[in-house]
Design an enzyme around this catalytic site. Sequence first.
Site: not given
Ligand code: FAD
Length: 342
Positions: A160, A236, A333
Amino acid sequence: MLFLEHVPLAPYTTFRIGGPARYFAEAASENDILEGVEFTRTRNLPLFVLGGGSNLLVADEGFPGLVLRIALRGSEQQGDVFQVSAGEDWDAFVSRAVDGGYAGVECLAGIPGTVGGTPVQNVGAYGQEVAESIVAVRAIDLHTLDIRELTPLECGFAYRRSIFNAAERGRYLVTRVDYALRKDGPPRLSYADLKRHFAEKPKPSLAEVAAAVRKIRHSKGMLIVEGDLDCRSAGSFFKNPVVSTEHYGRIAGSVGGAPGYSVGDGLIKLPAAWLVEQAGFHKGYVLGHAGISNRHALALINRGAAKAADVLALRDRIVAAVEQRFSIRLEPEPVFLGPESG
Ligand SMILES: Cc1cc2nc3c(=O)[nH]c(=O)nc-3n(C[C@H](O)[C@H](O)[C@H](O)COP(=O)(O)OP(=O)(O)OC[C@H]3O[C@@H](n4cnc5c(N)ncnc54)[C@H](O)[C@@H]3O)c2cc1C
């Protein structure tokens, strides 16, 4: 690029929580991103990079700077390498890879968010993580405005973790991620839940494994399904903590056994969900408008009208109880975006 003002952020997050962004824009190209950076520099504003908002809790007060939503689209395939723009939907990419017979991301089916978000916390689930398939990350260095192609080593991937959410947090804006997958490779079947699922069918296809992952995720409220309150979360909420063997022994001794597995160097990783439940926070626990999912002890949820303050109050209560009982300080997280961020 259009710069909007006072845009409510809740609809852009899976929690459906959060106040407004002072400014908001959608970047569809690297040039748009540079324009957004310039906008913040001339006004001396903080910048926040938004993907799918699935790992994010936005404060009720909102954010006083520019929220730049990454909407770069498109992907190209060169041999077994898929070059995918940061704004692409992650799960849609997984489906395309699996349908095309490419192994390497099948256990990461059903995770919400964008491709650009995946290297940030080295997304992982069911025995696989993106660090295993990423071969390059294209990013804009916000210090110099240079475009960089980072190698996996330079990304500093760990559980992570990467440089993007640790040592170099806020420095790089990811615009494209390259994944090397294996044509006709076997699916990864190392996780206990998955092995159990396929106990009667030892050689499942990639598509069967991805479907099983989605099914298991759904049963745990970890798949986004419209109208399902158990998934109105950021997944999580706490990372699985790592403790010394002695510390683990004390915990196990105090409750007559504890789950955990060795991660080397005399360290043991414990499931945060187990700690949360042992500290008295069962599935379905309610605190005001926030709560714990009925299907997973690690997902804090918005029960409908929750504010960020409700979720933070529940977070604090859980962290304090786990620390008091087990001397472990759980680490959240999701990313927190508030008036002080940026
Ligand atoms: C129901 C559910 C289940 C999930 N299951 C998992 C799982 O099994 N495993 C897991 O690891 N995660 C899980 N997650 C967490 C999440 O889905 C992941 O971490 C996902 O990759 C976040 O991506 P995002 O585009 O939504 O980022 P955001 O939520 O929009 O941003 C998260 C962080 O990343 C940064 N960020 C986003 N895009 C960029 C970019 N292009 N460049 C630089 N920084 C950036 C943002 O600034 C922020 O700091 C889950 C979430 C939910 C709601």
